[in-house]
Write a protein that holds these residues in place. Sequence first.
Motif, short mmCIF file in Angstrom:
data_model
loop_
_atom_site.label_atom_id
_atom_site.label_comp_id
_atom_site.label_asym_id
_atom_site.label_seq_id
_atom_site.Cartn_x
_atom_site.Cartn_y
_atom_site.Cartn_z
N VAL A 65 0.85 -1.37 -0.07
CA VAL A 65 0.09 0.02 -0.08
C VAL A 65 1.07 1.33 -0.01
CG1 VAL A 65 -1.75 1.36 1.41
CG2 VAL A 65 -1.87 -1.41 1.11
N LEU A 66 1.82 1.25 0.81
CA LEU A 66 2.63 2.36 1.04
C LEU A 66 3.51 2.53 -0.44
CD1 LEU A 66 3.92 2.09 4.62
CD2 LEU A 66 2.09 3.39 3.68
N THR A 67 3.98 1.68 -1.17
CA THR A 67 4.66 1.48 -2.51
C THR A 67 3.56 2.42 -3.20
OG1 THR A 67 5.80 -0.25 -2.10
CG2 THR A 67 5.63 0.11 -4.32
N ARG A 69 1.23 4.28 -2.19
CA ARG A 69 1.15 5.83 -2.31
C ARG A 69 2.32 6.72 -2.57
NH1 ARG A 69 -1.53 8.80 1.92
NH2 ARG A 69 -0.45 10.51 3.03
N ARG A 70 3.38 6.12 -2.46
CA ARG A 70 4.62 6.80 -2.84
C ARG A 70 4.55 7.38 -4.63
NH1 ARG A 70 7.09 3.32 0.90
NH2 ARG A 70 7.72 1.74 -0.86
N SER A 71 3.94 6.14 -5.03
CA SER A 71 4.04 6.21 -6.70
C SER A 71 3.13 7.34 -6.91
CB SER A 71 3.54 4.90 -7.43
OG SER A 71 4.61 3.85 -7.24
N TYR A 72 1.94 7.58 -6.27
CA TYR A 72 0.80 8.48 -6.42
C TYR A 72 1.40 9.88 -6.25
CZ TYR A 72 -3.33 11.35 -6.23
OH TYR A 72 -4.33 12.19 -6.40
N PHE A 73 2.13 10.05 -5.13
CA PHE A 73 2.57 11.59 -4.87
C PHE A 73 4.01 11.67 -5.65
CE2 PHE A 73 -0.18 11.28 -1.06
CZ PHE A 73 -1.02 11.99 -1.35
N ASP A 74 4.76 10.67 -5.99
CA ASP A 74 5.51 10.99 -7.09
C ASP A 74 4.88 11.56 -8.13
OD1 ASP A 74 7.83 10.25 -5.40
OD2 ASP A 74 7.81 8.24 -6.14
N PHE A 75 3.78 11.12 -8.46
CA PHE A 75 3.18 11.36 -9.75
C PHE A 75 2.76 12.62 -9.74
CE2 PHE A 75 -0.27 11.38 -12.88
CZ PHE A 75 0.29 10.87 -14.02
N MET A 76 2.12 12.98 -8.57
CA MET A 76 1.41 14.28 -8.35
C MET A 76 2.56 15.53 -8.13
SD MET A 76 -1.56 13.63 -8.97
CE MET A 76 -2.36 15.10 -8.42
N HIS A 132 -5.04 7.51 -12.45
CA HIS A 132 -6.00 6.10 -13.04
C HIS A 132 -5.49 5.26 -14.04
CE1 HIS A 132 -8.89 8.91 -10.71
NE2 HIS A 132 -9.61 7.97 -10.22
N LYS A 133 -4.74 5.88 -14.94
CA LYS A 133 -4.30 5.05 -15.89
C LYS A 133 -3.00 4.38 -15.71
CE LYS A 133 -6.89 8.21 -19.13
NZ LYS A 133 -6.65 9.17 -20.17
N GLN A 134 -2.36 4.77 -14.59
CA GLN A 134 -0.77 4.51 -14.50
C GLN A 134 -0.78 2.71 -14.12
OE1 GLN A 134 1.47 6.78 -15.65
NE2 GLN A 134 -0.36 7.80 -15.91
N ASP A 135 0.07 2.17 -14.79
CA ASP A 135 0.31 0.86 -14.47
C ASP A 135 0.40 0.53 -12.90
OD1 ASP A 135 -0.38 -0.21 -17.11
OD2 ASP A 135 1.99 -0.37 -17.64
N TRP A 136 1.07 1.16 -12.19
CA TRP A 136 1.22 0.88 -10.88
C TRP A 136 0.13 0.98 -10.00
CZ3 TRP A 136 -0.45 5.15 -7.88
CH2 TRP A 136 -0.48 6.17 -8.74
N TYR A 137 -1.02 1.74 -10.62
CA TYR A 137 -2.47 1.78 -10.08
C TYR A 137 -3.31 0.78 -10.45
CZ TYR A 137 -6.99 3.36 -8.54
OH TYR A 137 -8.35 3.36 -8.15
N LYS A 138 -3.57 0.92 -11.77
CA LYS A 138 -4.71 0.21 -12.45
C LYS A 138 -4.36 -1.41 -12.52
CE LYS A 138 -4.11 1.18 -17.41
NZ LYS A 138 -3.99 -0.20 -17.95
N GLU A 139 -3.21 -1.74 -12.96
CA GLU A 139 -2.51 -3.18 -13.08
C GLU A 139 -1.93 -3.86 -11.75
OE1 GLU A 139 -3.16 -4.84 -15.73
OE2 GLU A 139 -3.96 -2.90 -16.83
N THR A 140 -1.21 -2.99 -11.04
CA THR A 140 -0.53 -3.59 -9.63
C THR A 140 -1.46 -3.38 -8.71
OG1 THR A 140 1.42 -3.24 -10.78
CG2 THR A 140 1.28 -3.69 -8.25
N PHE A 141 -1.97 -2.09 -8.24
CA PHE A 141 -2.71 -1.87 -7.06
C PHE A 141 -4.15 -2.46 -6.95
CE2 PHE A 141 -4.89 0.38 -3.55
CZ PHE A 141 -4.02 0.01 -2.83
N CYS A 142 -4.83 -1.96 -8.17
CA CYS A 142 -6.27 -2.34 -8.09
C CYS A 142 -6.39 -4.01 -8.34
CB CYS A 142 -6.72 -1.64 -9.31
SG CYS A 142 -6.89 0.24 -9.00
N LYS A 143 -5.45 -4.58 -8.90
CA LYS A 143 -5.75 -6.07 -9.01
C LYS A 143 -4.88 -6.98 -7.92
CE LYS A 143 -6.22 -5.37 -14.05
NZ LYS A 143 -5.94 -5.75 -15.42
#
Length: 332
Positions: A65-67, A69-76, A132-143
């Motif tokens: 989960v924290l990975t 989170r880091r990916s999200y805020f790196d992106f933002m 929402h379209k980033q692989d770290w989110y839609k492919e790794t985290f959501c699945k």
Amino acid sequence: MPHSVSPTQENATPSQPKLFVNDGPLENYSWLQPSQPDEPLEGLRRKYNEDGYIFLKGLIPREDVLTARRSYFDFMSPSGVLKPGTTSEQGIFDSAKSAAEFPGIGAGAVGGNQRPGDDRAATFVDRALDAHKQDWYKETFCKHPALSEFISKFSGWGDDTLAIKRTLLRNNIPGTHAIGVHYDQIFLRHGEPTAITAWVPMGDIKVNGGGLIYLEKAHTLGRDQETSFYNSAISSGLTEEQAKHAFNATMMDTGLLDSAPSAYSKRFNKRWLVADYEAGDVVLHTPFTIHASTVNHDEEGVIRLATDLRFVDSSRRWDGRWDKVYEMDDGL
């Protein structure tokens, strides 16, 4: 880490945290009852059906989960939302800037999911959507297999378990408008009311940090409200198709039940249930479970980040409008 609070069904005491919602203090609240993912499924299903939710502690590995989170805020980060000198994992808002530059996205916009903010918010909103379209989110985290495998067993759907594509990855800057009162079936009316929502905090969220709150044993009330909405829509002359629309003429133009959680709970003499959430926790709730969120008053300025993931039985009729990645102005 959030401070520890012993769950209880007693009323909150003066020594417990002072919480706020859009219409002021949350005066009468109690605590979500936690469950462990390895409890017998029969008991978890009973809790889900009786209470309208199950609050699962540590279902997803914390570091995963924290990975994310880091990916999200790196992106933002290019939007300038983070406080200088802090880390992406901390996700702390730069309070020297105006919160108006960093509006949240999701349900509650007039007439549907319209783009929030003005030109100052363009970079932030664009990146929040693109996340929402980033692989770290839609492919790794959501699945994540820990979640999908649990849902498959808990629901009994097995290989028919489908994680639908449209998810809602929401941030909430401290002090900004919180999510109003609603239940999910309002926005999923083109399918049977069988979807399971997994609300997943992406990081620790203190009890005063803007997390979801659930109206106590109100999933039956949600079902009754939906019946009332349908009957009102049909009697007013709307067609079946028009009655399914989340923003039809017989409802609030936001699709919400109410923008004022405190007043809403008093109207039905029910308490809101709150929690300290930790990275790895997941709350599963029914399509009719009534929920909202508190205003984020985290004293350290931590940005509340969480996502709504929904699962359906693909062998039954579900709302196919959700078979796409989240986008603005999609009418949902």
